[in-house]
Design a protein around this motif. Structure first.
Motif, PDB file in Angstrom:
ATOM      1  N   MET A   1      63.676  55.131  76.721  1.00 41.55           N
ATOM      2  CA  MET A   1      65.096  54.804  76.814  1.00 41.55           C
ATOM      3  C   MET A   1      65.688  54.565  75.424  1.00 41.55           C
ATOM      4  O   MET A   1      65.080  53.921  74.580  1.00 41.55           O
ATOM      5  N   CYS A   2      66.903  55.082  75.226  1.00 42.01           N
ATOM      6  CA  CYS A   2      67.634  54.863  73.975  1.00 42.01           C
ATOM      7  C   CYS A   2      68.242  53.464  73.998  1.00 42.01           C
ATOM      8  O   CYS A   2      68.925  53.084  74.959  1.00 42.01           O
ATOM      9  N   GLU A   3      67.996  52.685  72.960  1.00 42.87           N
ATOM     10  CA  GLU A   3      68.512  51.320  72.898  1.00 42.87           C
ATOM     11  C   GLU A   3      70.019  51.281  72.636  1.00 42.87           C
ATOM     12  O   GLU A   3      70.656  50.259  72.897  1.00 42.87           O
ATOM     13  N   LYS A   4      70.579  52.393  72.165  1.00 45.53           N
ATOM     14  CA  LYS A   4      72.003  52.409  71.851  1.00 45.53           C
ATOM     15  C   LYS A   4      72.859  52.685  73.087  1.00 45.53           C
ATOM     16  O   LYS A   4      73.829  51.979  73.365  1.00 45.53           O
TER      17      LYS A   4
ATOM     18  N   SER B   1      71.338  53.635  76.304  1.00 45.45           N
ATOM     19  CA  SER B   1      70.541  53.488  77.534  1.00 45.45           C
ATOM     20  C   SER B   1      70.198  54.821  78.195  1.00 45.45           C
ATOM     21  O   SER B   1      69.734  54.837  79.341  1.00 45.45           O
ATOM     22  N   ARG B   2      70.379  55.918  77.527  1.00 53.46           N
ATOM     23  CA  ARG B   2      69.983  57.204  78.080  1.00 53.46           C
ATOM     24  C   ARG B   2      68.457  57.298  78.079  1.00 53.46           C
ATOM     25  O   ARG B   2      67.805  56.836  77.145  1.00 53.46           O
ATOM     26  N   GLN B   3      67.910  57.894  79.134  1.00 54.26           N
ATOM     27  CA  GLN B   3      66.456  57.956  79.281  1.00 54.26           C
ATOM     28  C   GLN B   3      65.952  59.377  79.099  1.00 54.26           C
ATOM     29  O   GLN B   3      66.661  60.348  79.393  1.00 54.26           O
ATOM     30  N   PHE B   4      64.689  59.467  78.642  1.00 59.58           N
ATOM     31  CA  PHE B   4      64.073  60.756  78.358  1.00 59.58           C
ATOM     32  C   PHE B   4      62.647  60.765  78.883  1.00 59.58           C
ATOM     33  O   PHE B   4      61.987  59.727  78.955  1.00 59.58           O
ATOM     34  N   SER B   5      62.183  61.944  79.217  1.00 61.42           N
ATOM     35  CA  SER B   5      60.821  62.093  79.733  1.00 61.42           C
ATOM     36  C   SER B   5      59.790  62.238  78.622  1.00 61.42           C
ATOM     37  O   SER B   5      58.595  62.040  78.859  1.00 61.42           O
ATOM     38  N   GLU B   6      60.221  62.566  77.399  1.00 61.72           N
ATOM     39  CA  GLU B   6      59.301  62.743  76.278  1.00 61.72           C
ATOM     40  C   GLU B   6      59.773  61.924  75.086  1.00 61.72           C
ATOM     41  O   GLU B   6      60.981  61.774  74.849  1.00 61.72           O
ATOM     42  N   LEU B   7      58.806  61.417  74.331  1.00 64.61           N
ATOM     43  CA  LEU B   7      59.124  60.602  73.166  1.00 64.61           C
ATOM     44  C   LEU B   7      59.837  61.415  72.100  1.00 64.61           C
ATOM     45  O   LEU B   7      60.745  60.924  71.418  1.00 64.61           O
TER      46      LEU B   7
ATOM     47  N   VAL C   1      68.054  59.943  69.050  1.00 70.13           N
ATOM     48  CA  VAL C   1      68.439  58.790  68.224  1.00 70.13           C
ATOM     49  C   VAL C   1      69.168  59.236  66.955  1.00 70.13           C
ATOM     50  O   VAL C   1      70.044  58.532  66.444  1.00 70.13           O
ATOM     51  N   ARG C   2      68.851  60.446  66.475  1.00 70.29           N
ATOM     52  CA  ARG C   2      69.506  60.951  65.269  1.00 70.29           C
ATOM     53  C   ARG C   2      71.000  61.189  65.480  1.00 70.29           C
ATOM     54  O   ARG C   2      71.756  61.267  64.515  1.00 70.29           O
ATOM     55  N   ILE C   3      71.407  61.331  66.752  1.00 66.23           N
ATOM     56  CA  ILE C   3      72.840  61.460  67.031  1.00 66.23           C
ATOM     57  C   ILE C   3      73.557  60.171  66.646  1.00 66.23           C
ATOM     58  O   ILE C   3      74.686  60.191  66.123  1.00 66.23           O
ATOM     59  N   HIS C   4      72.884  59.034  66.892  1.00 68.51           N
ATOM     60  CA  HIS C   4      73.486  57.743  66.564  1.00 68.51           C
ATOM     61  C   HIS C   4      73.357  57.430  65.070  1.00 68.51           C
ATOM     62  O   HIS C   4      74.280  56.892  64.461  1.00 68.51           O
TER      63      HIS C   4
END
Length: 730
Positions: free
Chosen positions: A554-557, A559-565, A572-575
């Protein structure tokens, strides 16, 4: 066999109804569609019956037991359980059935037909339920759980038998002695004690046994197999009872090793000579010779203070009170304590404690004290069997035979599932758990189960935080020794594992194994859902999330979730705005490596994706896929409003604005809005006066391409006709 069976007659009727009057197969149109799942039906009645699967309606009720059903046919079939009616009869054996499906399954016992095939081992079955039970041997699925102890089983029958261990039920009674048993197999085995039957015979010596387990134990006397291993010293035994007796030697040794006081070394076994208890000494095991000897640097302290006379309570004599307790010596400072009691003459006896001097001699497996000649014989078998390769000695010939396999490479135990071979039976049993899915070792903290005891011990450190292995270079600690060894190679640069195909070297064996699969093409990890195979276990785990929908990252910014790290890191680079990948030609930066690779093709002109139909090339695979639809005519994107179809998703989105009235593109000059970006660009030229389209004949310029095409007709005097694509009917 009968001329025509019931099944054949039913099939003939079905085939006739499916054909028209002209003998051709009739295909009924399906006009009725389910609004829930889009399934289509040819009759309205079928659609109504199908809708009950969504609504849960069950209008047909059994008058006998109040059971309810959604279909009338199901109620009729159920009623036969009350009436006992069995209208379907087998022409071969006259057996009758209440359902046509049961008859069809039964007929396969006569025809030998086995239409259900296992994809893993190609084994075939006549019944679908039998195939499902068999598949669990590959998947390790155990759907039947005991509510008392949470143990799981593959079949309901095994669960029922297990539950009797909790309830104490014993439904099987011996008619000879009235003894009861919880399992039928146990009763059959017990009956042989009355009949004297011994059906299991040894092929080597023709000896017979009443139980299969007894025969297997006996066969080990011929094969030398020793499957029961001591966890303390690694010694192996052919019988479990021998292992249990052997374990007692470790318990006694650990108890005696903690004793360092004089009063703790008296034996509890009375010696017939002298009428007093014979004291014992402490021994240590020589790692080389395997013999027991006295430690040379052991110093003892007497537990009692040094009185002048030994009190009455200090006597260890039971059978002869007049006999004194005899101590030859404890240490130089306690001569009074170790002297004979004045009430009776002291009789010579063995010393209870050793001298600190290393004056022990070993001869023929016997430890002797030179000054007394007292023999201390270790409780250990003689090792009369020596390995000719490494001179290691063994007490039993079967142990030697098992050891010789380490030199010869013999592996007599084969796995029936994958044909892998092992030199020891214990290793085979442990390996079989990878096929059966059995995990007998459970973590008491989180309930996780493991196939191996070592795996459980390692896992427990994740709860305790214990990291007993430390790197001497950087002081980093590890919970497993293997992790430390692999880590040390980072400092040393050692890469001991080399690929035989390309000579590439690796610091970890697992990395080499994974690399070799790139040469062999092996994909040992199979998805149980879709059958897709993978080279790496991690790839399979990632793929499984496409079926389960699991998104653990999950993205801490936002809260979007992903199946792969990796997907999370890229997101996260978008933020953060991080763009770590830079183009060497134009210094443009990208947040993803794939985007950089695609961008580089704009400099090199590389177009690695070629259309097989027209040989047109593309720099991106997605562009090739979209282009292929121009050949196939495929239009996978449908408008829900007007059912118009499109070959590209972007075209569908643009079209949808015609229904919604959305116009997201605004002119900055006059605020006029447009539904498409192309329309906005054309409009902007009315403000800028830009005319990018030039006539090659007269150099006249136009702001739109359509205007240029119309102008060209004045030069060619030809009317441009629209081109129509004629698709060949398939």
């Amino acid at each position: 066999m009968a001329s025509t069976s019931n099944i054949e007659r039913l099939d003939n009727v079905r085939r006739k109804t499916e054909k028209g009057f002209d003998g051709h197969t009739r295909r009924e149109e399906k006009h009725y569609k389910c609004d829930e799942c889009s399934k289509q039906f040819s009759h309205l009645g079928n659609l109504k019956g199908h809708m009950r699967t969504h609504t849960g309606e069950k209008p047909y009720k059994c008058a006998e037991c109040n059971s309810q059903f959604s279909y009338l046919g199901h109620l009729k079939t159920h009623m036969r359980t009350h009436t006992g009616e069995r209208p379907y009869k087998c022409d071969e054996c006259s057996r009758q059935f209440s359902q046509i499906g049961s008859l069809k399954t039964h007929m396969r016992t006569h025809t030998g037909e086995r239409p259900y095939k296992c994809k893993e081992c190609s084994r075939q079955f006549s019944d679908l339920s039998a195939l499902k039970r068999h598949i669990r041997t590959h998947t390790g699925d155990k759907p039947y759980r005991c509510e008392a102890c949470s143990r799981q089983f593959r079949q309901p029958g095994a669960l029922k038998t297990h539950i009797r261990a909790h309830t104490g039920e014993k439904p099987y009674r011996c008619e000879g002695c009235s003894r009861q048993f919880s399992q039928l197999s146990d009763l059959k085995t017990h009956m042989r004690t009355h009949t004297g039957e011994k059906p299991y015979g040894c092929e080597e010596c023709s000896r017979q046994f009443s139980q299969l387990g007894a025969l297997k134990t006996h066969i080990r006397t011929h094969t030398g197999e020793t499957p029961f291993k001591c966890e303390e010293c690694g010694r192996q035994f052919s019988d479990r009872s021998n292992l249990r007796r052997h374990r007692q030697t470790h318990k006694l040794a650990s108890a005696s090793g903690s004793l360092e006081k004089c009063s703790s070394f008296h034996s509890k076994i009375d010696n017939d000579i002298g009428g007093f208890r014979e004291p014992i000494a402490v021994f240590v095991k020589d790692k080389v010779s395997g013999l027991l000897s006295l430690p040379p640097d052991l110093t003892f302290q007497c537990a009692e203070p040094p009185p002048q006379v030994v009190p009455e309570e200090h006597s260890l004599t039971r059978r002869r009170p007049e006999a004194a307790t005899y101590h030859q010596r404890c240490s130089a400072g306690h001569a009074a304590v170790c002297s004979p009691r004045p009430a009776a003459p002291a009789r010579p006896g063995p010393p209870c404690l050793p001298d600190p001097a290393p004056n022990v001699q070993t001869l023929d497996g016997v430890t002797r004290r030179p000054e007394t000649g007292f023999d201390v014989r270790p409780r250990r078998e003689e090792k009369g069997y020596r390995c000719e390769e490494c001179s290691k000695e063994f007490s039993y010939p079967c142990h030697l035979k098992r050891h010789i396999r380490a030199h010869t490479g013999e592996k007599p135990y084969r796995c029936e599932e994958c044909s892998r071979q092992f030199s020891q039976l214990d290793d085979l049993k442990t390996h079989m758990r990878t096929h059966t899915g059995e995990k007998p070792y459970r973590c008491g903290e989180c309930g996780r189960q493991f196939r191996h005891l070592d795996s459980l011990k390692k896992h427990m450190r994740t709860h305790t935080g214990d990291k007993p292995y430390m790197c001497e270079k950087c002081s980093r600690q590890f919970s497993e020794l293997g992790d430390l060894k692999r880590h040390v190679r980072i400092h040393t640069g050692e890469k001991p594992y080399r690929c035989g195909e390309c000579s590439r070297q690796f610091s970890r064996l697992d990395d080499l194994k994974k690399h070799i699969r790139t040469h062999t093409g092996e994909k040992p990890y199979r998805c149980g859902e879709c059958g897709r195979q993978f080279r790496h276990l991690d790839s399979l785990k990632k793929h499984m999330r496409t079926h389960t929908g699991d998104k653990p990252y999950m993205c801490e910014k936002c809260s979007r979730q992903f199946s792969e790290l990796g997907d999370l890191k890229r997101h996260v680079r978008i933020h953060t705005g991080e763009k770590p990948y830079r183009c060497g030609e134009c210094s443009r930066q990208f947040s993803r490596l794939d985007d950089l690779k695609k961008h580089i093709w704009t400099h090199t002109g590389e177009k690695p994706y070629r259309c097989e139909a027209c040989s047109k090339q593309f720099s991106r695979l997605s562009h090739l896929k979209i282009h292929m639809r121009t050949h196939t005519g495929e239009k996978p994107y449908r408008c829900e409003e007007c059912s118009k179809q499109f070959s590209r998703l972007s075209h569908l989105k643009t079209h949808m604005r015609a229904h919604t009235g959305e116009k997201p593109y605004r002119c900055e000059e006059c605020s006029k809005q447009f539904s498409e970006l192309g329309y906005l660009k054309k409009h902007v030229r009315t403000h800028t006066g830009e005319k990018p389209y030039m006539c090659e004949e007269c150099s006249r310029q136009f702001s739109e391409l359509g205007n240029l095409k119309r102008h060209l007709r004045t030069h060619t005097r030809k009317k441009v006709l629209p081109v129509r694509k004629v698709m060949k009917a398939v």
